[in-house]
Each structure stands twice: as C-alpha cells, then as structure tokens.
Design a protein around this motif. Structure first.
Motif, short mmCIF file in Angstrom:
data_model
loop_
_atom_site.label_atom_id
_atom_site.label_comp_id
_atom_site.label_asym_id
_atom_site.label_seq_id
_atom_site.Cartn_x
_atom_site.Cartn_y
_atom_site.Cartn_z
N THR A 56 -29.58 25.45 30.23
CA THR A 56 -29.24 26.89 30.37
C THR A 56 -27.50 26.71 30.35
O THR A 56 -27.09 26.09 30.97
N VAL A 148 -33.96 30.24 22.12
CA VAL A 148 -32.80 30.05 21.75
C VAL A 148 -32.24 28.82 22.77
O VAL A 148 -32.40 28.78 23.88
N SER A 150 -30.67 24.80 23.95
CA SER A 150 -29.46 24.03 23.80
C SER A 150 -29.79 22.83 23.00
O SER A 150 -30.80 22.26 22.73
N ASP A 151 -28.56 22.67 21.95
CA ASP A 151 -28.79 21.34 21.03
C ASP A 151 -28.77 19.84 21.97
O ASP A 151 -28.70 18.76 21.20
N ARG A 171 -28.81 27.20 13.47
CA ARG A 171 -27.83 26.65 14.17
C ARG A 171 -26.47 27.22 14.51
O ARG A 171 -25.95 27.56 13.64
N THR A 185 -26.14 25.83 19.76
CA THR A 185 -27.59 26.27 20.06
C THR A 185 -28.31 26.15 18.86
O THR A 185 -27.93 26.14 17.82
N TYR A 187 -31.91 27.87 17.06
CA TYR A 187 -32.73 29.16 17.01
C TYR A 187 -34.08 28.94 16.42
O TYR A 187 -34.15 28.39 15.23
#
Length: 205
Positions: A56, A148, A150-151, A171, A185, A187
């Motif tokens: 988050t 969505v 986190s990468d 992305r 992020t 998607y």
C-alpha cells in the motif's frame, strides 16, 4: 531422567497410553459482509501493511473513524466489503471494492483491495476472498474490476489475480515514494459477467 531414556520408556508403553501430540486444527473460515464490530480488526490488518510493506502506498496508519467512514460510503454506494472470520471469531482478512473514479461514467467499474492477517497468509484465503468478491460484484451488475498493485513486494498478489483471469493492461513507473525508494504500479483488469441487470447510481445517492 535423560531425554533419550524418556523416549525409550515411551516406546515401551502401549500405544493407547503414549502421550500423543495435539492435532493441528484445520484452517477454516467463513466469508461474510463486514459488520461494525469488525472495523478495529480490519484497521489492525491494514495498518500492519502501512508500516511494514510497500503493497500500500499509504504512509500513515488509518484510524477506526476513517475505516467507519469508508464502510459507510461503500454501503451507500452498495459496493461489496467482505471479511473472512475464523470459527473463534477472529477476522483473518478482508476484501472490498471502491469506485475507480468519482466521475459517473465509471459507475460500472471498480478497484479492488484484499489484505490478509499474518496468521492467514499462504493458506488459500486470498483466493477465496477474491473469488467471493468477484461473485458479489457480478451480483450487483458491476462489469469491470481493476487491481492496482505495487511493482515491488506484491508478486503473490499479481500471480493470484492472473490465476483468476485478470490481465495486465499497463504499468506506471516511479509514481510512489515510500521507505526511501521509488515504486511503480501494475494495472490488471478482469471483465465480469453480471448475473442480473441492475441500474447503478453510485454517484447519485
């Protein structure tokens, strides 16, 4: 008595007299709509990720009041907010959706969030919550669900969404900054199959 002597004597006892290890209880849960009493537990689950991970992008802990406001908004919009509860009443995790945007044309599309307590990780609860969340959204006539993610540090979440039919659609790089590092992020999107037609008015109530 030495430990090895104890073990030797134990083996000599008839099986019914030997001290047996306590069997591990099976992992069990019930998925249901959130209730007011669940909010403190939901807050604790979420705040763990706020302070310990980059899944988050929030950097400040949420209060119970903030979560109660969020629950009230989702109820007003008639959007699913589910919790998983153990047989002893412990909240193990939660799943919810919220509007993708405040613009009314997005009213058939939502963004999902799923968080598990640490004791429930790796036991299949994430999949069960996401399956239940998809079904609840289809019941309400929602057509698109977007995640969505986190990468960094959320590989398990990405894999879970892909197993359930989500497809990566884009992305964004270096859009977040947390714990001294840049984050992007990913998607993922899934087209839902509403089970009944229902006119949605998410932003007109």
């Amino acid at each position: 008595m030495l430990e090895e002597e104890y073990d030797r004597d134990r083996r000599r006892l008839p099986r019914h007299l030997r001290r047996q290890p306590e069997p591990e209880l099976p992992f069990a849960f019930t998925i249901r709509p959130v209730a007011d009493r669940d909010i403190p537990d939901v807050r604790e689950i979420y705040n763990y990720y706020v302070t310990n991970s980059v899944v988050t992008f929030d950097e400040k802990k949420w209060s119970v009041a903030q979560w109660r406001d969020k629950m009230a908004l989702l109820r007003k919009l008639d959007l699913p907010f589910l919790v998983a509860e153990s047989p002893t009443g412990q909240i193990l995790g939660y799943a919810l959706v919220q509007p993708m945007s405040s613009k009314s044309a997005y009213r058939y599309s939502v963004e999902n969030s799923i968080y598990l307590g640490q004791a429930a990780a790796g036991k299949g609860l994430g999949k069960a919550l996401l399956v239940a969340l998809i079904a609840a959204c289809e019941e309400k006539g929602i057509r698109q669900m977007v995640a969505v993610i986190s990468d960094k540090g959320a590989e398990a979440s990405i894999a879970l969404h892909e197993r359930l039919g989500f497809v990566e659609v884009g992305r964004m790089g270096r859009v977040g900054f947390k714990f001294g590092r840049w984050l992007g992020t990913i998607y993922l999107q899934k087209e839902l199959k509403p089970v009944k037609k229902k006119k949605r008015g998410l932003f007109s109530r």
